[in-house]
Scaffold this motif. Sequence first.
Motif, PDB file in Angstrom:
ATOM      1  N   SER A  65     -12.688   7.400  -2.076  1.00 48.90           N
ATOM      2  CA  SER A  65     -12.619   6.022  -2.560  1.00 48.90           C
ATOM      3  C   SER A  65     -14.000   5.393  -2.487  1.00 48.90           C
ATOM      4  CB  SER A  65     -11.613   5.194  -1.749  1.00 48.90           C
ATOM      5  OG  SER A  65     -11.972   5.168  -0.382  1.00 48.90           O
TER       6      SER A  65
ATOM      7  N   ASP B 211     -11.251   6.163  -8.003  1.00 53.16           N
ATOM      8  CA  ASP B 211     -11.299   4.743  -7.643  1.00 53.16           C
ATOM      9  C   ASP B 211     -12.253   4.019  -8.592  1.00 53.16           C
ATOM     10  OD1 ASP B 211     -10.702   2.460  -6.251  1.00 53.16           O
ATOM     11  OD2 ASP B 211     -11.594   3.080  -4.362  1.00 53.16           O
TER      12      ASP B 211
ATOM     13  N   ASP C  63      -8.368   4.701   5.068  1.00 58.53           N
ATOM     14  CA  ASP C  63      -8.802   3.580   4.234  1.00 58.53           C
ATOM     15  C   ASP C  63     -10.076   2.994   4.828  1.00 58.53           C
ATOM     16  OD1 ASP C  63      -8.699   1.706   2.156  1.00 58.53           O
ATOM     17  OD2 ASP C  63      -7.495   0.293   3.319  1.00 58.53           O
TER      18      ASP C  63
ATOM     19  N   LYS D 251      -3.140   1.003   5.530  1.00 64.39           N
ATOM     20  CA  LYS D 251      -4.141   0.258   4.763  1.00 64.39           C
ATOM     21  C   LYS D 251      -4.742  -0.847   5.621  1.00 64.39           C
ATOM     22  CE  LYS D 251      -4.617  -2.320   0.394  1.00 64.39           C
ATOM     23  NZ  LYS D 251      -3.931  -2.852  -0.805  1.00 64.39           N
TER      24      LYS D 251
END
Length: 551
Positions: free
Chosen positions: A476, A420, A534, A184
């Motif tokens: 996402s 998300d 990410d 992350k």
Amino acid sequence: MKYILFIFVSVFIAVSCIDDKTNLDYKEINEYQNWKIEGVDASYSLFPGESVTLTPKVRLSIDSLNPDVSYSWLLDGKEVSTHASYTFTADVYGEYELIFNAIDNKTGVAFPEAIIMNVTPLYKLGWLFLGRTASGASRLDMLITKKQTIHYLNEYGYDRWRDSLLHVQFATGLGEQLGMGPIKLVEEFSYNDYVSTENSEVMVLQESGPVELSGNALTYAGRPFDEFMGTLPENLVIQDAALSKTSKWLLAEDGLLYYAVANVLTDLHSGRYNDDPAFNGMKFTSLIQTSKADNDYHIDVVPAIDAEGTMWAFYDDAGKDNSTFIINPQNEVGRKLEIRNNTAGEFDMSLFQKFKGKRIKDCFVSDYDYLLSLLKLENGTYVWHRYAFGDHKDAADFIGLEESQVREFADQSMFTNFKDAVYFHYNYGYDPNTYDDYEWLFIAAGNQLYGCGMEWEGTGQQSSEHFYTAPVEIQSIKIRYISELDYILLGVLMVDGTFEVLEVRRSEEERFVYKSVYKENLKTLDPEMVEVVDFIPKWGSGANLFQGTCL
């Protein structure tokens, strides 16, 4: 018969249309009120090494086509040129005032135009991507953006300027001393003292141990595991991190928390982590970042969810020296506070204590000091929960609620294959009855995007609308906003590595509409990146987190 000669003598000053030297020889001159300098913007943003040549067009009231003028350029008050054009070359980070003067040779009157030149780091603003290589190593890429002022005419025909973000470059293989097993990205913000040229760092969470990089250059800045007191716990893997005003929190993969109390507000490495896990080894599942390092907007706690679904608040309100920014930690910092109902007992505490449903997304809306949670209740219903804490009383082991309300979504089907969610809150103006007020929630499910213009009045169900279909499944989404815009930028990352930036706004019919302003496949741009793990909007400073951007 007498003839009386009346002689009228008119006297005009420099700003009039007549220059009277002999009372007989009249000559028109340029009015100070009616001049215009065109061809330059109100501000420019440049990276070090870049340059821009400015050639303003001077239009005076009388000599509009061929003005008889001289020129002077002042950079931060010092004359740097007397030519019609000037080339500014970016060197040292900072904001510079450049003043162009067109001097009327007839009268010596100067007609000025002020221009702001911003020299910003190349990697300060943009979209930052964390990926994995074929060997499992962490990989950093960045879509670099530049903040630029754009000139336009408003609906009444007046000159206006607004900010815009331009996507200017894609850079690959960034960062130093990265490791293996990317997890992350977290951007940390030091306290904004309006003096420091660097107000953020990027923490790269990875299985081999987190690394912190400078916010300006993405060069190596430190390693949290080197900041532990005593012996580093074995096999420690950090899955999340949160920076409060006066402390840092690390959430390990096994649910244990480690924290460091800062010593200096402006130094992200001044504190030391305790090698014993916090709260006697109590297990937690998530942290909620509440401090965005803005000097005015923050709350005095960092919330976290324990393994039983109960929310706690870690106290964070140490004193500081206003000249040195050295922290007086006091005994309260890091105290675990129970969250209690208000005195009227009107709130549903099952949303806070041993919550039986599923927490999907938690965030803090910075300028408004409240928190939001997207929840799936035990009965399967999806709701949006808005809540706020009251003031903590010194030495108390609890903090009370001052607000808690829930809105159910009318269209529950939009959460099928949920991916998300992001939220944005903005208002403009001073009169609450007339200002523009945006509260937008965006839901990504499958390859679809839904938008909600959130309303908190009443008890009715919250409406939503579908407005975008991606070519493949969405992985996402993230959101960013800059001042003076009537739209937001929505970053959409797809499972095949495609990244698209949507410019989203509300139409006159109160519908969500969008325009695609960037779309590329990241794995094509960087063949070394086999998986995008990410991504975040990189802000560079907590002060850039404008209004209620909720991540």
